[in-house]
Design an enzyme around this catalytic site. Structure first.
Site, PDB file in Angstrom:
ATOM      1  N   LYS A 230       0.998  -1.244   0.222  1.00  0.00           N
ATOM      2  CA  LYS A 230      -0.065  -0.124   0.096  1.00  0.00           C
ATOM      3  C   LYS A 230       0.898   1.288   0.008  1.00  0.00           C
ATOM      4  O   LYS A 230       0.688   2.287  -0.491  1.00  0.00           O
ATOM      5  CB  LYS A 230      -0.876  -0.099   1.283  1.00  0.00           C
ATOM      6  CG  LYS A 230      -1.920  -1.014   1.115  1.00  0.00           C
ATOM      7  CD  LYS A 230      -2.849  -0.688   2.196  1.00  0.00           C
ATOM      8  CE  LYS A 230      -4.042  -1.685   2.574  1.00  0.00           C
ATOM      9  NZ  LYS A 230      -4.540  -1.731   3.708  1.00  0.00           N
TER      10      LYS A 230
ATOM     11  N   LYS B  11      -6.993 -10.464  -7.577  1.00  0.00           N
ATOM     12  CA  LYS B  11      -8.256 -10.607  -6.560  1.00  0.00           C
ATOM     13  C   LYS B  11      -9.371  -9.924  -6.880  1.00  0.00           C
ATOM     14  O   LYS B  11      -9.331  -8.816  -7.580  1.00  0.00           O
ATOM     15  CB  LYS B  11      -7.574 -10.209  -5.285  1.00  0.00           C
ATOM     16  CG  LYS B  11      -8.414 -10.754  -4.099  1.00  0.00           C
ATOM     17  CD  LYS B  11      -7.934 -10.411  -2.853  1.00  0.00           C
ATOM     18  CE  LYS B  11      -8.812 -10.629  -1.622  1.00  0.00           C
ATOM     19  NZ  LYS B  11      -8.280 -10.223  -0.126  1.00  0.00           N
TER      20      LYS B  11
ATOM     21  N   LYS C  34     -14.206  -4.648  -5.759  1.00  0.00           N
ATOM     22  CA  LYS C  34     -14.684  -3.885  -6.504  1.00  0.00           C
ATOM     23  C   LYS C  34     -13.905  -2.755  -7.275  1.00  0.00           C
ATOM     24  O   LYS C  34     -14.238  -2.210  -8.492  1.00  0.00           O
ATOM     25  CB  LYS C  34     -15.902  -2.990  -5.299  1.00  0.00           C
ATOM     26  CG  LYS C  34     -16.874  -2.161  -5.953  1.00  0.00           C
ATOM     27  CD  LYS C  34     -17.762  -1.942  -4.917  1.00  0.00           C
ATOM     28  CE  LYS C  34     -18.721  -0.825  -5.296  1.00  0.00           C
ATOM     29  NZ  LYS C  34     -19.701  -0.382  -4.378  1.00  0.00           N
TER      30      LYS C  34
END
Ligand code: SF4
Length: 341
Positions: free
Chosen positions: A118, A198, A201
């Site tokens: 991240k 993966k 959304k």
């Protein structure tokens, strides 16, 4: 001999409020959570305080939180058996996270694989990204959960939670926090319709669980299949095809050998095969769509569930934090008289 039923073990699990849940959420977590309710005392949390570490529009967050709560209830999480609530309704989560910062080495946080991934997306990395697993540890340990359902990608964070429990116990009060066990699911990593990343959304590679059958068909039609199948009658390899993997989760088990054989023989085209999958998804989600439609008409039921869940959660959380504060010396009312310490 006592007639009392043995106390059920407690589990905690959370999900970020990204709006209506999708197929990946369902197969990777929610389906299992529904089953776990039979065996465990379950605490399910919508972790909106984790969500803010990713930025996003604050005006959208309440809607996303509410929509995820609708999905929780639509899939069959049962507020009569489980505690369902929103993280920010229980301020003890962030308080305990702060208290855990006192025993958590920065090096342990910097080693987290998810932090490294991240952090690359930011020019200036927010501290919340680094401290994310400390808040996760607080989420779990606040309720002294015995176990946590996790996917492979969360195992490292749970290991850190266990470390934090050990360190805090060693520093302040032996055996206070349990070291929660991982409950690893069988579903494995659910890949998106692109067959690569993966399912999520944000990647746009999924199917919302409350989608109408037409939308489900349209989405599944875009699914990537075995790249070696160029013509309809080319022999295929179900073992490398994500559509086939999804069949394994959603289509009747007795149909799977035929689907595999027809793929290998080149007697069933991918368009047909995806049509079967779309029907399986639409059938599996039909009862959820019906329950969600009912909740849309009665949003007050969702609010009642979340309010009652938060109240139950707060009772447990307040007790834990009060003991933690005291053990850490954050309670001047219990100061020993001068000279008597
Ligand atoms: Fe995949 Fe089905 Fe096409 Fe075979 S027939 S490659 S299993 S979509």
């Amino acid at each position: 001999m006592s007639d009392e039923a043995p106390k059920r073990k407690r589990i905690f699990s959370g999900m970020q409020p990204s709006g209506e849940a999708h197929l990946g959420n369902y197969l990777g977590a929610l389906k299992r959570w529904v089953d776990l309710q039979d065996e465990y005392e379950c605490i399910f949390c919508i972790v909106d305080e984790h969500a803010i570490t990713a930025g996003g529009d604050p005006l959208e967050l309440p809607r996303r939180t509410f929509d995820l709560a609708v999905s929780f209830l639509a899939v069959g999480l049962d507020p009569d058996r489980s505690t369902i609530f929103v993280q920010s309704d229980v301020p003890e989560h962030t308080e305990l996270a702060w208290l855990f910062n006192a025993v958590t080495p920065i090096g342990d946080l910097e080693r987290m694989t998810q932090f490294k991934d991240k952090a690359q997306r930011f020019e200036s990395v927010p501290a919340g990204i680094l401290n994310y697993p400390v808040l996760q540890a607080a989420d779990i340990l606040l309720y002294k959960a015995d176990a946590v359902p996790v996917g492979e990608d969360q195992k490292q964070h749970l290991e850190l939670t266990r470390d934090i429990a050990r360190k805090w116990n060693a520093a302040y009060r032996e055996d206070f926090f349990p070291e929660p066990e991982p409950l690893i699911g069988k579903a494995g990593r659910i890949l998106g319709l692109d067959g690569d990343a993966k399912m999520s959304k944000s990647m746009g590679n999924t199917v919302p669980i409350l989608a109408e059958p037409d939308e489900i068909r349209a989405r599944v039609r875009t699914a990537v299949t075995d790249p070696q199948r160029v013509r309809r009658d080319d022999p295929g390899r179900p073992e490398v095809c994500n559509v086939f993997t999804l069949h394994g989760h959603l289509t009747d088990a007795e149909r799977i050998p035929d689907i595999a054989a027809q793929c290998r023989a080149g007697t069933r085209g991918c368009v047909d095969c995806k049509g079967i999958l779309a029907d399986s998804i639409a059938d599996a989600f039909a009862p959820m769509r019906a329950r969600a439609a009912e909740l849309e008409v009665h949003p007050e039921r969702v609010r009642e569930v979340l309010e009652a869940g938060a109240e139950r959660a707060r009772t447990i959380a307040a007790e834990t934090v009060s003991e933690v504060r005291r053990a850490m010396g954050l309670d001047w009312r219990h100061a020993a008289p001068a000279g008597k310490s």
